[in-house]
Write an enzyme that holds these catalytic residues in place. Sequence first.
Site, PDB file in Angstrom:
ATOM      1  N   SER A   2     -14.521  25.745 -27.522  1.00  0.00           N
ATOM      2  CA  SER A   2     -14.706  24.498 -28.249  1.00  0.00           C
ATOM      3  C   SER A   2     -13.641  24.432 -29.329  1.00  0.00           C
ATOM      4  CB  SER A   2     -16.095  24.484 -28.881  1.00  0.00           C
ATOM      5  OG  SER A   2     -16.117  23.636 -30.005  1.00  0.00           O
ATOM      6  N   GLU A   6     -19.447  21.784 -14.928  1.00  0.00           N
ATOM      7  CA  GLU A   6     -19.793  20.430 -15.395  1.00  0.00           C
ATOM      8  C   GLU A   6     -18.908  19.377 -14.739  1.00  0.00           C
ATOM      9  OE1 GLU A   6     -20.829  20.411 -19.894  1.00  0.00           O
ATOM     10  OE2 GLU A   6     -19.633  22.196 -19.530  1.00  0.00           O
ATOM     11  N   SER A  29       0.834  -1.203   0.000  1.00  0.00           N
ATOM     12  CA  SER A  29       0.000   0.000   0.000  1.00  0.00           C
ATOM     13  C   SER A  29       0.869   1.253   0.000  1.00  0.00           C
ATOM     14  CB  SER A  29      -0.925  -0.007   1.222  1.00  0.00           C
ATOM     15  OG  SER A  29      -0.180  -0.214   2.408  1.00  0.00           O
TER      16      SER A  29
END
Length: 462
Positions: free
Chosen positions: A276, A289, A22
């Site tokens: 975009s 978002e 770990s």
Amino acid sequence: MKLWAGRFEKNTDRLVDKLNASIAYDQRMYREDITGSMAHAAMLGAQGIIPRSEADLIVKALGEILEDCEAGKVQFSEEHEDIHMNIEVLLTQRIGDAGKRLHTARSRNDQVAVDLKMYLRREIDALQEKVRALIAAICRKASDHLESIMPGYTHLQRAQPSTFAHYTMAYAEMLRRDAGRLADCRARLNLCPLGSGAMGGTTYPIDRARTAAALGFDGPTENSIDGVSDRDYVLELASALSILMMHLSRFSEEIILWASYEFGFVSLDDAYATGSSIMPQKKNPDIAELVRGKTGRVYGDLMGLLTVMKGLPLAYNKDMQEDKEAIFDAVDTVSLCLDVFTPMYGTMTVCTGRLRRAAAEGFINATDCADYLVKKGMPFRDAYTCVGRLVRSCIETGQTLETLPLAAYRAVSDVFDQDVYDAIDLMTCLQGRTVPGGPAPETVRAHISRVEAWLSEKETTT
Ligand code: ARG
């Protein structure tokens, strides 16, 4: 050689090491692991369980290892599995036999529980700061928009008058509850498992109160089995963070809608929006978002944790090692989301003209119009029917309650008079809602002051 290799005749398979180790993710707890060991060693020395001179040597060497870790000079190895054994091996390499005495009256089971509690405690404090910074940003913007009338919604249909301040202060309240949940989780986790050993305590005359106090805990845990098998604090934190993300996600959803052409209620700062690659006109609310999207990820961490724990018999089981990646991911995700959300919100411009227009067009004063009739003695149900008829005729003729001529009002009920226009004026509707919790500018201003007082009170107590 593994530290635990006493009864073994062969080395572990390479893939076993890979599954078992770990260190890749628990190395972030090096500070807690080292300070936990320092407190343990000092206690062993003070109790005469190990020679005091050796305890001093251990504490000093651990201090140096900590410095080296902070300076990035330490290379951890998968061979030594986890942060606990890596530090112990380093210590023994540096000071020989004295280092081998550190693990007296301790197990990795109580050690990992102490480390994780201390680590998460620190993360909770850092998250609290970030939540408060967002609440402060909401208060600041709200103060600028006490009179920025906008429609409040139910079913995403325009409902009743609100203001940008009243609307967004709802999120301040959600976040205050989130801060409360984080504080509750921190308070409940703050008992020290050190001394629980592997699960059955120890026969050495250790001083659990001393180590607990040295490490900032309120006291030792009450039961050694619970001490090593409890992960409620991990689950509580993941739950609190899931609810917090749900709030950020709802807020993000609003901002995504508001930033659209259809709403046009807000405009994002260029530093917090993206374009975009194909559509030159685009300015996308990616931050909001992503926060909405990452909410799913944090819920996933919570579900994973609940599922890991659900079938485990007492006490420690290696399954529990799986708690770390999930809770670290949840903490990191929420932390990053808050870091970006707050300045995105703070730099966003509120388009008050658009808010006002949406408020004017949605018949959001229809309830007030009905109340006008009620105040003149009409039963509410009848008033409701009258105003419903007025709204229908407005829709047919493309008018609003403000522009509808008095004759049209009186055709529905002769209770209507010239003063109806005052009664349905949006500012009147707003200013009348002085009920505690309501949108009247003075009421919201008082709410903001209470929240700001709460914020500065928290600042002085931490
Ligand atoms: N790396 C382990 C964990 O994270 C530490 C405890 C190991 N204990 C044991 N008995 N193998 O849970």
